[in-house]
Design an enzyme around this catalytic site. Structure first.
Site, PDB file in Angstrom:
ATOM      1  N   TYR A   1       7.982  -0.463   6.576  1.00 24.27           N
ATOM      2  CA  TYR A   1       7.824   0.947   6.201  1.00 24.27           C
ATOM      3  C   TYR A   1       7.930   1.049   4.683  1.00 24.27           C
ATOM      4  O   TYR A   1       8.738   1.774   4.132  1.00 24.27           O
ATOM      5  CB  TYR A   1       8.892   1.802   6.898  1.00 24.27           C
ATOM      6  CG  TYR A   1       8.513   3.269   7.018  1.00 24.27           C
ATOM      7  CD1 TYR A   1       7.583   3.696   7.952  1.00 24.27           C
ATOM      8  CD2 TYR A   1       9.095   4.218   6.174  1.00 24.27           C
ATOM      9  CE1 TYR A   1       7.234   5.031   8.062  1.00 24.27           C
ATOM     10  CE2 TYR A   1       8.757   5.558   6.278  1.00 24.27           C
ATOM     11  CZ  TYR A   1       7.829   5.955   7.229  1.00 24.27           C
ATOM     12  OH  TYR A   1       7.481   7.286   7.331  1.00 24.27           O
ATOM     13  N   GLY A   2       7.100   0.266   4.000  1.00 28.11           N
ATOM     14  CA  GLY A   2       7.128   0.236   2.536  1.00 28.11           C
ATOM     15  C   GLY A   2       5.954   1.012   1.960  1.00 28.11           C
ATOM     16  O   GLY A   2       5.601   2.083   2.450  1.00 28.11           O
TER      17      GLY A   2
ATOM     18  N   GLN B   1       2.610   0.598   1.873  1.00 32.24           N
ATOM     19  CA  GLN B   1       1.520   0.936   2.794  1.00 32.24           C
ATOM     20  C   GLN B   1       2.056   1.476   4.117  1.00 32.24           C
ATOM     21  O   GLN B   1       1.485   2.389   4.707  1.00 32.24           O
ATOM     22  CB  GLN B   1       0.648  -0.294   3.076  1.00 32.24           C
ATOM     23  CG  GLN B   1      -0.329  -0.640   1.972  1.00 32.24           C
ATOM     24  CD  GLN B   1      -1.373   0.438   1.740  1.00 32.24           C
ATOM     25  OE1 GLN B   1      -1.843   1.105   2.658  1.00 32.24           O
ATOM     26  NE2 GLN B   1      -1.735   0.620   0.482  1.00 32.24           N
TER      27      GLN B   1
ATOM     28  N   LYS C   1      17.218  -3.354  10.238  1.00 28.65           N
ATOM     29  CA  LYS C   1      18.017  -2.184   9.853  1.00 28.65           C
ATOM     30  C   LYS C   1      18.416  -2.324   8.380  1.00 28.65           C
ATOM     31  O   LYS C   1      19.215  -3.176   8.027  1.00 28.65           O
ATOM     32  CB  LYS C   1      19.261  -2.047  10.753  1.00 28.65           C
ATOM     33  CG  LYS C   1      19.672  -0.605  10.864  1.00 28.65           C
ATOM     34  CD  LYS C   1      20.486  -0.315  12.089  1.00 28.65           C
ATOM     35  CE  LYS C   1      20.732   1.187  12.087  1.00 28.65           C
ATOM     36  NZ  LYS C   1      21.161   1.735  13.306  1.00 28.65           N
TER      37      LYS C   1
ATOM     38  N   HIS D   1      -4.440  -6.939   4.506  1.00 31.47           N
ATOM     39  CA  HIS D   1      -4.853  -7.958   3.532  1.00 31.47           C
ATOM     40  C   HIS D   1      -5.002  -9.261   4.316  1.00 31.47           C
ATOM     41  O   HIS D   1      -4.207  -9.549   5.208  1.00 31.47           O
ATOM     42  CB  HIS D   1      -3.798  -8.080   2.432  1.00 31.47           C
ATOM     43  CG  HIS D   1      -4.114  -9.103   1.375  1.00 31.47           C
ATOM     44  ND1 HIS D   1      -5.399  -9.357   0.938  1.00 31.47           N
ATOM     45  CD2 HIS D   1      -3.306  -9.940   0.673  1.00 31.47           C
ATOM     46  CE1 HIS D   1      -5.360 -10.303   0.003  1.00 31.47           C
ATOM     47  NE2 HIS D   1      -4.115 -10.668  -0.162  1.00 31.47           N
TER      48      HIS D   1
ATOM     49  N   ASP E   1     -10.180 -10.487  -3.534  1.00 36.24           N
ATOM     50  CA  ASP E   1      -8.967  -9.781  -3.944  1.00 36.24           C
ATOM     51  C   ASP E   1      -8.127 -10.660  -4.871  1.00 36.24           C
ATOM     52  O   ASP E   1      -7.713 -10.216  -5.949  1.00 36.24           O
ATOM     53  CB  ASP E   1      -8.168  -9.407  -2.693  1.00 36.24           C
ATOM     54  CG  ASP E   1      -6.993  -8.514  -2.999  1.00 36.24           C
ATOM     55  OD1 ASP E   1      -7.232  -7.338  -3.322  1.00 36.24           O
ATOM     56  OD2 ASP E   1      -5.839  -8.970  -2.929  1.00 36.24           O
TER      57      ASP E   1
ATOM     58  N   GLU F   1      -5.124   3.181 -25.170  1.00 40.91           N
ATOM     59  CA  GLU F   1      -6.496   3.696 -25.068  1.00 40.91           C
ATOM     60  C   GLU F   1      -7.326   3.024 -23.972  1.00 40.91           C
ATOM     61  O   GLU F   1      -8.403   3.510 -23.636  1.00 40.91           O
ATOM     62  CB  GLU F   1      -7.226   3.524 -26.410  1.00 40.91           C
ATOM     63  CG  GLU F   1      -6.849   4.592 -27.407  1.00 40.91           C
ATOM     64  CD  GLU F   1      -7.779   4.587 -28.615  1.00 40.91           C
ATOM     65  OE1 GLU F   1      -8.983   4.328 -28.446  1.00 40.91           O
ATOM     66  OE2 GLU F   1      -7.276   4.820 -29.724  1.00 40.91           O
TER      67      GLU F   1
END
Ligand code: NAP
Ligand code: MG
Length: 327
Positions: free
Chosen positions: A25-26, A28, A49, A107, A190, A230
């Protein structure tokens, strides 16, 4: 042109009655899990946990152990860091996969380099949003989505592609557009992109041009603005309309100077090195090097992080960004 898939090409109905187990549950995980739930899917979160357990609870989920989630899920979506996926898969997931289940990724690294070898009787698919998790959630909430790519590595059920499209729809991606790729193509391009231009090449180019100016006696603050700050203005133009669009939107002097000097920076020699790096990616040499670095507790990476933080460009940037007035 490759085919682009939109909402009408995907049917959420194929996921009716199915449970999607999201492992992690990070960055992504939180985004994809919440989008899928809001799209009406049955989502269960599998976690150790720990910190992200509380966040999942805060968001209204009832997380369970990774083993339990994997056993419950018709789809098991691997959203923990790539370098630990194989270990977690072998210890907690493998034995809980049933015939006809789907193992899913954002991925292709572990499948492409055989770090995870799933049984033949499950489907293996990828749904990879082309954007960071925060954006995946925010654009979904705004009624749109981040584009994604899908891939099918194993299709034991004959439904893998339909399922991948439906899952892409559930995270909002078909609102923007979805392209099909393969695990090999996604993984290799990637890794190549992040090593050569996006992260590796770009960071070194900024540092080298900053140092060249500072070594020549210019103020570091001015050098920082010119070589680092820039860059975003230029990449925004390139993203909006391509390289020629960028040239049309800078001064004629910048265009002439850039067109004549850029090719002296990126030469045939540079391109030969790019090819070498691509070969290291394709052969698995990079993947093995990275896995062994992880297994040893990332000594080189930690060293490079320390050196990076000590560099003048970081100190100058930190000071300057603090001094800017906001709003
Ligand atoms: P991440 O945020 O680093 O994952 C964090 C989650 O993994 C947390 O729930 C964490 O739990 C859990 N975790 C960490 N170590 C663990 C362990 N040893 N055992 C069990 N759980 C563990 O990962 P991510 O960046 O979202 O990446 C997930 C996947 O998406 C990867 O395949 C990545 O390549 C892909 N992807 C990421 C992005 C992106 O925007 N980052 C974009 C496209 C694709 P705790 O908090 O409890 O430690
Ligand atoms: Mg990437």
């Amino acid at each position: 042109m490759a085919k682009m898939y939109y909402d009408n090409d995907a049917d959420l109905g194929v996921l009716k009655g199915k449970t999607i187990a999201i492992i992690g549950y990070g960055i992504q995980g939180h985004a994809q899990a919440q989008n899928m739930r809001d799209s009406g899917l049955d989502v269960v979160i599998g976690l150790v946990k720990d910190r992200s357990w509380n966040l999942a609870v805060e968001h209204g989920f009832k997380p369970v152990s990774i083993e339990e989630a994997a056993a419950k899920g018709d789809f098991v979506h691997m959203l923990i860091p790539d370098e630990i996926q194989a270990d977690v898969y072998n210890k907690k997931i493998k034995d809980n996969l049933k015939k006809g289940n789907t193992l899913m990724f954002s991925h292709g690294f572990n499948i492409r380099f055989n770090k995870i070898v799933p049984p033949k009787n499950v489907d293996v698919i990828m749904v990879a949003p082309k954007g960071p998790g925060k954006l995946v959630r925010e654009t979904y909430l705004a009624g749109f989505g981040v584009p994604a790519i899908i891939a099918v590595e194993q299709d034991s059920t004959g439904k893998a592609k339909k399922n991948a499209l439906a899952l892409a729809k559930a995270i909002g991606a078909t609102r923007a557009g979805v392209l099909e790729t393969t695990f090999s193509e996604e993984t290799e391009t990637d890794l190549f992109g992040e090593q050569v231009d996006l992260c590796g090449g770009c960071a070194e180019m900024i540092k080298a041009s900053f140092e060249t100016l500072v070594d020549a006696g210019y103020q570091p603050e001015i050098a920082y603005f010119e070589t680092l700050h820039e860059l975003k203005l230029i990449t925004d133009l390139i993203q909006a309309g391509g390289i020629e669009h960028m040239w049309r939107n800078v001064s004629n002097t910048a265009e002439y100077g850039g067109r004549t000097r850029g090719t002296r920076i990126i030469t045939d020699k540079t391109k030969a090195v790019m090819k070498e790096i691509l070969e290291e990616v394709k052969s698995g040499k990079f993947a093995d090097e990275w896995m062994s670095e992880c297994a040893r507790g990332m000594p080189n990476l930690n060293e490079m992080r320390k050196d990076g933080a000590d560099q003048q460009i970081e100190k100058v940037g930190e000071g300057l960004r603090k001094m800017f007035k906001k709003g």
